[in-house]
Every structure is written in structure tokens, then in C-alpha cells.
Motif scaffolding. Structure first.
Motif, PDB file in Angstrom:
ATOM      1  N   LEU A   1      23.428  78.096  38.318  1.00 59.37           N
ATOM      2  CA  LEU A   1      24.601  78.878  37.908  1.00 59.37           C
ATOM      3  C   LEU A   1      24.417  80.356  38.247  1.00 59.37           C
ATOM      4  O   LEU A   1      25.375  81.033  38.647  1.00 59.37           O
ATOM      5  CB  LEU A   1      24.834  78.703  36.405  1.00 59.37           C
ATOM      6  CG  LEU A   1      25.245  77.294  35.944  1.00 59.37           C
ATOM      7  CD1 LEU A   1      25.380  77.255  34.428  1.00 59.37           C
ATOM      8  CD2 LEU A   1      26.548  76.868  36.606  1.00 59.37           C
ATOM      9  N   ARG A   2      23.190  80.850  38.125  1.00 63.06           N
ATOM     10  CA  ARG A   2      22.939  82.243  38.477  1.00 63.06           C
ATOM     11  C   ARG A   2      23.127  82.468  39.974  1.00 63.06           C
ATOM     12  O   ARG A   2      23.634  83.511  40.397  1.00 63.06           O
ATOM     13  CB  ARG A   2      21.529  82.653  38.039  1.00 63.06           C
ATOM     14  CG  ARG A   2      21.365  82.794  36.526  1.00 63.06           C
ATOM     15  CD  ARG A   2      20.091  83.553  36.167  1.00 63.06           C
ATOM     16  NE  ARG A   2      18.903  82.849  36.606  1.00 63.06           N
ATOM     17  CZ  ARG A   2      18.242  81.988  35.838  1.00 63.06           C
ATOM     18  NH1 ARG A   2      18.675  81.713  34.611  1.00 63.06           N
ATOM     19  NH2 ARG A   2      17.156  81.394  36.297  1.00 63.06           N
TER      20      ARG A   2
ATOM     21  N   TYR B   1      28.114  72.609  42.682  1.00 60.33           N
ATOM     22  CA  TYR B   1      27.788  71.824  41.493  1.00 60.33           C
ATOM     23  C   TYR B   1      29.051  71.200  40.946  1.00 60.33           C
ATOM     24  O   TYR B   1      30.175  71.596  41.274  1.00 60.33           O
ATOM     25  CB  TYR B   1      27.098  72.669  40.418  1.00 60.33           C
ATOM     26  CG  TYR B   1      27.941  73.745  39.804  1.00 60.33           C
ATOM     27  CD1 TYR B   1      28.714  73.485  38.669  1.00 60.33           C
ATOM     28  CD2 TYR B   1      27.960  75.040  40.323  1.00 60.33           C
ATOM     29  CE1 TYR B   1      29.486  74.484  38.089  1.00 60.33           C
ATOM     30  CE2 TYR B   1      28.736  76.037  39.746  1.00 60.33           C
ATOM     31  CZ  TYR B   1      29.493  75.748  38.624  1.00 60.33           C
ATOM     32  OH  TYR B   1      30.261  76.739  38.048  1.00 60.33           O
TER      33      TYR B   1
ATOM     34  N   ASP C   1      30.494  68.838  37.256  1.00 59.66           N
ATOM     35  CA  ASP C   1      30.236  68.134  35.997  1.00 59.66           C
ATOM     36  C   ASP C   1      30.552  66.652  36.125  1.00 59.66           C
ATOM     37  O   ASP C   1      30.348  65.891  35.174  1.00 59.66           O
ATOM     38  CB  ASP C   1      31.097  68.727  34.874  1.00 59.66           C
ATOM     39  CG  ASP C   1      30.705  70.155  34.548  1.00 59.66           C
ATOM     40  OD1 ASP C   1      29.510  70.478  34.679  1.00 59.66           O
ATOM     41  OD2 ASP C   1      31.599  70.948  34.181  1.00 59.66           O
TER      42      ASP C   1
ATOM     43  N   ASN D   1      18.302  72.594  42.316  1.00 57.92           N
ATOM     44  CA  ASN D   1      18.517  73.295  41.049  1.00 57.92           C
ATOM     45  C   ASN D   1      18.194  74.784  41.126  1.00 57.92           C
ATOM     46  O   ASN D   1      17.913  75.424  40.106  1.00 57.92           O
ATOM     47  CB  ASN D   1      17.691  72.649  39.927  1.00 57.92           C
ATOM     48  CG  ASN D   1      18.109  71.224  39.658  1.00 57.92           C
ATOM     49  OD1 ASN D   1      19.295  70.897  39.716  1.00 57.92           O
ATOM     50  ND2 ASN D   1      17.155  70.364  39.379  1.00 57.92           N
TER      51      ASN D   1
ATOM     52  N   SER E   1      15.564  76.049  42.230  1.00 58.29           N
ATOM     53  CA  SER E   1      14.162  76.198  41.819  1.00 58.29           C
ATOM     54  C   SER E   1      13.251  76.094  43.034  1.00 58.29           C
ATOM     55  O   SER E   1      13.259  75.071  43.737  1.00 58.29           O
ATOM     56  CB  SER E   1      13.792  75.110  40.799  1.00 58.29           C
ATOM     57  OG  SER E   1      12.398  75.035  40.617  1.00 58.29           O
TER      58      SER E   1
ATOM     59  N   GLU F   1      26.741  82.800  40.715  1.00 58.71           N
ATOM     60  CA  GLU F   1      27.261  84.122  40.361  1.00 58.71           C
ATOM     61  C   GLU F   1      27.000  85.145  41.465  1.00 58.71           C
ATOM     62  O   GLU F   1      27.705  86.160  41.558  1.00 58.71           O
ATOM     63  CB  GLU F   1      26.616  84.591  39.048  1.00 58.71           C
ATOM     64  CG  GLU F   1      27.033  83.768  37.826  1.00 58.71           C
ATOM     65  CD  GLU F   1      26.254  84.138  36.585  1.00 58.71           C
ATOM     66  OE1 GLU F   1      25.344  84.998  36.710  1.00 58.71           O
ATOM     67  OE2 GLU F   1      26.523  83.584  35.506  1.00 58.71           O
TER      68      GLU F   1
ATOM     69  N   HIS G   1      22.182  67.312  37.233  1.00 59.83           N
ATOM     70  CA  HIS G   1      21.660  68.231  36.223  1.00 59.83           C
ATOM     71  C   HIS G   1      22.145  69.643  36.547  1.00 59.83           C
ATOM     72  O   HIS G   1      21.956  70.139  37.650  1.00 59.83           O
ATOM     73  CB  HIS G   1      20.140  68.188  36.213  1.00 59.83           C
ATOM     74  CG  HIS G   1      19.509  69.251  35.367  1.00 59.83           C
ATOM     75  ND1 HIS G   1      19.723  69.345  34.010  1.00 59.83           N
ATOM     76  CD2 HIS G   1      18.680  70.280  35.692  1.00 59.83           C
ATOM     77  CE1 HIS G   1      19.038  70.370  33.539  1.00 59.83           C
ATOM     78  NE2 HIS G   1      18.405  70.958  34.539  1.00 59.83           N
ATOM     79  N   LEU G   2      22.805  70.263  35.596  1.00 59.32           N
ATOM     80  CA  LEU G   2      23.349  71.601  35.806  1.00 59.32           C
ATOM     81  C   LEU G   2      22.325  72.623  35.315  1.00 59.32           C
ATOM     82  O   LEU G   2      22.213  72.908  34.120  1.00 59.32           O
ATOM     83  CB  LEU G   2      24.674  71.756  35.061  1.00 59.32           C
ATOM     84  CG  LEU G   2      25.539  72.960  35.449  1.00 59.32           C
ATOM     85  CD1 LEU G   2      25.810  72.962  36.939  1.00 59.32           C
ATOM     86  CD2 LEU G   2      26.852  72.941  34.683  1.00 59.32           C
ATOM     87  N   ALA G   3      21.556  73.166  36.234  1.00 62.01           N
ATOM     88  CA  ALA G   3      20.482  74.085  35.886  1.00 62.01           C
ATOM     89  C   ALA G   3      21.000  75.515  35.799  1.00 62.01           C
ATOM     90  O   ALA G   3      21.908  75.910  36.537  1.00 62.01           O
ATOM     91  CB  ALA G   3      19.367  74.000  36.931  1.00 62.01           C
ATOM     92  N   GLU G   4      20.399  76.295  34.907  1.00 69.90           N
ATOM     93  CA  GLU G   4      20.806  77.691  34.740  1.00 69.90           C
ATOM     94  C   GLU G   4      20.554  78.494  36.008  1.00 69.90           C
ATOM     95  O   GLU G   4      21.353  79.360  36.379  1.00 69.90           O
ATOM     96  CB  GLU G   4      20.055  78.311  33.557  1.00 69.90           C
ATOM     97  CG  GLU G   4      20.459  77.752  32.198  1.00 69.90           C
ATOM     98  CD  GLU G   4      19.771  78.490  31.066  1.00 69.90           C
ATOM     99  OE1 GLU G   4      19.102  79.514  31.353  1.00 69.90           O
ATOM    100  OE2 GLU G   4      19.907  78.064  29.903  1.00 69.90           O
ATOM    101  N   ALA G   5      19.447  78.217  36.689  1.00 74.54           N
ATOM    102  CA  ALA G   5      19.151  78.941  37.926  1.00 74.54           C
ATOM    103  C   ALA G   5      20.227  78.702  38.980  1.00 74.54           C
ATOM    104  O   ALA G   5      20.562  79.600  39.764  1.00 74.54           O
ATOM    105  CB  ALA G   5      17.787  78.517  38.465  1.00 74.54           C
TER     106      ALA G   5
END
Length: 514
Positions: free
Chosen positions: A475-476, A462, A464, A439, A441, A479, A469-473
Motif C-alpha cells: 500500500l505504501r 492489488y 480485495d 508484497n 518486500s 501511495e 495478502h494485502l501488505a502494508e508495504a
């Protein structure tokens, strides 16, 4: 001895088991491990989620993890050092600790009854789902089976014989059980209640023995305690979230559901009892008489009832009083002594009963293992069901490797940033040296250093469609990728849904030394 043992005793209490009897028990346990491991290996393309989590965590030796204490991951760490990270390793590990638990169940029975009668009870309890079907799921619940069974055996020996060695070993194994899962305190609480109810606390030898056990226990768990302090008690926060309930009505419903689930999970043993009862009724054995339980001392019967029933009863009562949620798998270690409850109705020839029990139990194991393998393998595949057992982990790993090699030729893929399930399927099917950046993390991935983790680049993946679990970290991190894309493939057969894997590649930096 630490208690009055003047009750009627007879031939049911036997001497220590012979080497031949021990080898016979080991042969059955080895057959059980081989049966379930082989059929799961043939039918599964990926382990269950918990098994995958342990394979991922075992990439490094840590004194704790964000969700649980470390002992099961240490065991997987040792196994993966020997065998790498094949899918079958998770099934084998689960069955191995289940078999070890059954060994201690048998050894306990040899303390108060004959080895053959102890084997009857052990065979019976082996059919419960926790030792059989769910024994293929290597998680902290299954991994605790052996230590709870061993603690129960050592606790019995400590009280009956009063030897310091038994108390010391009890403290050591209890520490290992706590390093497996904190729920071990439930069993320890039941031990304490039994000491109080039976009046053993008045015995100075018992009090000293308990203190010695506690001292060894403290030594064993101390490295993990220091880790907990340094990591702000992260597993306890996970535990707190796991037991939280929104209303008391939900608590009561949870207790009902939990109880029904436990009944279902011990139902194969109940079917063994029913089959044996019908067999004995239709073809009675000539030698009958007093029940097996009737030939035990009253203290032994009390031990089986208090220590055997206590964990389930205590858990339900605590849930009702504290208003906490219950999860079905938390009952994994609650039924290790239930095979001995058949002694309250069994009587007659031990040899004949053992033979009949063995025939029924082996048939049940084979039917369950074959049925599970067919359901999780061919049936799930051809029906297009999105079972984890049919997840195309090897194909996804191969495609991700091809994507990586196109953009970063000559550089091995060492870091896969993803959720545990998808990232684990990619990493374990690529290279044992590959690590999952869970994730995105660092707290969840202690094997990675924030200063150097991305020096040699990383694959970010990742979806869907994979229950991750799709964690914001995460996705960052995606990017930050220089190259991105999508890979699509079916879950299994043509009837199954498509899986879309969003990927990105963070290229190596100049700091990479590989």
C-alpha cells in the motif's frame, strides 16, 4: 549382507528387471504425465496458488527462500529457462516429479519381489491423490515425492547389500530431499528407528555407512545452511507459525481431521483394491496359494511395515505430544509404500493380477483426470465459482500492459509489485523477464536489489477480490505512484463476481538504463 536372510524364498524374488519391463513402466508413467498435464492445460487458465508461487520464485536462482528450501524452485528455474513460464509448466512439473517418485517405488519393489508384482503395487499407489490429482500441484510436498521414494530404495539397498556406493548415494539424495522440504527428517527418523529395532546398529559396516551418508548429506546441504544463517533462519520462523496451535483440543481435532483427510486422499487406491477383490471373487484365478507377502522374507515384510507406516504414525504421535497443528498436505510423502500392503491379501497368477490391476488403474486415472478437468474448467466457469483455475490471468495481464504502455510508452514492464497470486498472473502472462515484487518486500523478493529495483519503474497492483495478502508495504508503494486507477472485469462467466484491480504506476527514474 547386513542381516539374516534365511527365510523361505522362492520365485517371487526375481532377477533385475529386463529393459522391456523398464520401458513398460516408463510408458505407463509417460502416459500418466501426458494425461494429467494435457487435461489440466485445457481446463485451467491459471495454475494453483503453490504452482504460481514456484513460477514466481523461479525467476532467479537462490540458495533459499523465506518460506522453504530451494530445490523445487531450482527445478522450475531450469524448466522455465527451457519453456518460458506457460501455465501448463506447473502441471507438467508436478506430474514429472510424481512419475519419478513412482519409478523409484517400482525399483524398490524389484529388490524383494518380481518386477511384475512391483508394478502391481506401483500402479495401485499411483491412484492416490498425491500422485494423481494433487500431483498436478507443483509445491514442495509434491516435489519431495521422488526423493523420499529414492531414499527409501537406497536405504533398502544399503542395508541389504552393505555397499558403500548405496550409503553415499543415500546421503546425497537425502540432502536433496532436505533441500526440498525440512519434513524429510521424519522419514530419516523412521530409517533410524528401523536400524535400531532390527539391530543393524550393532553392525560396524552399517555404522560406517551411516557416517559416510551423513558426511555427504552435510556437503549437499551446506550452501543452504550458510544461507539460513545469513537470513536469520527465515523458513524456520514460517514453519513455527505453521505448526502453532491455540489449544490442545484444537490439536486433537487437528489429528482427527488430518487422519480423515489422509484416508480420503488414498481412497482411490482403496477403491482399486475393492474392485480387484470383487473381480477376483467373481472370476477366481485358477492359480492361487500363498499370498505375495507370505513369499517375502520376514525382514522384507518388516521393512515395508516399519518404513511404510512409520511416517504417518510418527507425525501423529509428535503432534499429540508436542501439541502442534497438522496440515493435510504434509502427508504427501507418507504413503509411497502403501501399494505393497496389498501383498498381504493378493495371491494367484501374477500375470492375471497385473492385467486386471492395470485395467482398473488406467480407468481410475482417466475418470479422475476427466472429472477434475470438467469440474475445474467448464463447470467452474459456467457456475461462476471463483476457482483459481478460472482466474482471468491473461486478461488482467493484457489490461495492465495497456495501462503501463499508455503512461510509460516504449519502456518494457519489468517489475510488478503485488501479492504472489495476482502479481504472478500478471508477470507470467506478460514476459518471462518480468519480476514480481512480492508484497513490496525485498526479503520475499531476493531477485530484486533495494538500490535499483525501481529505477525503471514498477506497476503496483492489488485487489480485495483475488484472495491475496494485502501488505502494508504494498500500500505504501501504491501511495508513491504518479498515476493510479481501477480496472474491473468478471472472474469468469456472467454469473461470476467482479474483480476490481487497484493499480498504480511508479515511473522510471533517470537511473534507468533500459
Amino acid at each position: 549382507m547386513q542381516h539374516d536372510n534365511t527365510d523361505k524364498m522362492n520365485g517371487a524374488r526375481a532377477a533385475a528387471p529386463s529393459p522391456a519391463q523398464g520401458w513398460a513402466v516408463l510408458a505407463f508413467l509417460a502416459g500418466m504425465v501426458a494425461l494429467w498435464t494435457l487435461l489440466c492445460t485445457i481446463s485451467h487458465r491459471a495454475p494453483d496458488l503453490d504452482g504460481m508461487e514456484e513460477l514466481v520464485w523461479a525467476s532467479s536462482f537462490e540458495f533459499g527462500y523465506t518460506k522453504h528450501p530451494p530445490l523445487p524452485s531450482w527445478f522450475m528455474y531450469a524448466l522455465s529457462g527451457l519453456f518460458g513460464t506457460p501455465v501448463w509448466l506447473a502441471f507438467f512439473a508436478g506430474q514429472l516429479v510424481s512419475a519419478l517418485g513412482l519409478w523409484f517405488v517400482w525399483r524398490l519393489g524389484c529388490e524383494f519381489t518380481s518386477p511384475r508384482r512391483a508394478l502391481i503395487a506401483t500402479l495401485m499407489v499411483s491412484t492416490t491423490l498425491y500422485f494423481s490429482l494433487r500431483g498436478t500441484i507443483y509445491n514442495h510436498n509434491t516435489a519431495q515425492l521422488w526423493s523420499i521414494a529414492a531414499c527409501t530404495w537406497l536405504f533398502y539397498r544399503a542395508l541389504r547389500y552393505g555397499r558403500s556406493s548405496s550409503w553415499l548415494w543415500l546421503g546425497a539424495v537425502a540432502g536433496l530431499s532436505m533441500l526440498t522440504k525440512y519434513s524429510a527428517v521424519i522419514q530419516f527418523g523412521v530409517f533410524f528407528i528401523f536400524i535400531v529395532v532390527q539391530g543393524h546398529w550393532r553392525d560396524a559396516g552399517v555404522r560406517h555407512g551411516v557416517l559416510h551418508a551423513l558426511a555427504v548429506f552435510a556437503v549437499v546441504v551446506s550452501p543452504h545452511v550458510f544461507w539460513l544463517v545469513d537470513n536469520h533462519f527465515a523458513p524456520f520462523r514460517y514453519l513455527d507459525n505453521s505448526i502453532e496451535s491455540s489449544s490442545y483440543a484444537e490439536v486433537l481435532k487437528g489429528i482427527w481431521d488430518f487422519s480423515i483427510d489422509q484416508l480420503a486422499r488414498i481412497s482411490p487406491m482403496l477403491l482399486v483394491w475393492l474392485a480387484l477383490y470383487v473381480w477376483n471373487r467373481r472370476r477366481p484365478m485358477a492359480q492361487r496359494g500363498e499370498t505375495y507377502a507370505g513369499e517375502l522374507s520376514s525382514w522384507d515384510r518388516s521393512f515395508l511395515l516399519w518404513v511404510g507406516l512409520g511416517p504417518f504414525v510418527a507425525t501423529v504421535l509428535m503432534s499429540a505430544v508436542l501439541g502442534t497443528r497438522l496440515v493435510a498436505s504434509w502427508g504427501t510423502t507418507f504413503f509411497v509404500l502403501y501399494g505393497y500392503f496389498a501383498f498381504w491379501w493378493l495371491s494367484g497368477s501374477t500375470r492375471a493380477t497385473l492385467r486386471r490391476t492395470a485395467m482398473i488403474v488406467i480407468a481410475v486415472h482417466v475418470l479422475m483426470a476427466v472429472g477434475y478437468a470438467v469440474a475445474r474448467g467448464p463447470l467452474a466457469h459456467y457456475s461462476g465459482r471463483t476457482a483459481r483455475s478460472t482466474f482471468p490471468g491473461p486478461e488482467i495481464a493484457q489490461r495492465m500492459q495497456q495501462v503501463w504502455s499508455r503512461h510509460v510508452p516504449g519502456q518494457p514492464l519489468r517489475v510488478v509489485a503485488s501479492d504472489t497470486w495476482l502479481g504472478g498472473n500478471i508477470a507470467v502472462n506478460l514476459d518471462p523477464a518480468a519480476r514480481v515484487f512480492i508484497n513490496g518486500s525485498f526479503a520475499e523478493s531476493p531477485w530484486l536489489s533495494p538500490d535499483t529495483a525501481l529505477d525503471c519503474g514498477a506497476l503496483v497492483a492489488y485487489s480485495d477480490d483475488t484472495r491475496g495478502h494485502l501488505a502494508e508495504a504494498l500500500l505504501r508503494l501504491h501511495e508513491q505512484a504518479r498515476w493510479t486507477g481501477v480496472e474491473s472485469l468478471r472472474w469468469s462467466s456472467e454469473k461470476s463476481p467482479m474483480i476490481e484491480i487497484q493499480w498504480g504506476i511508479i515511473p522510471p527514474s533517470e537511473a534507468c538504463r533500459e
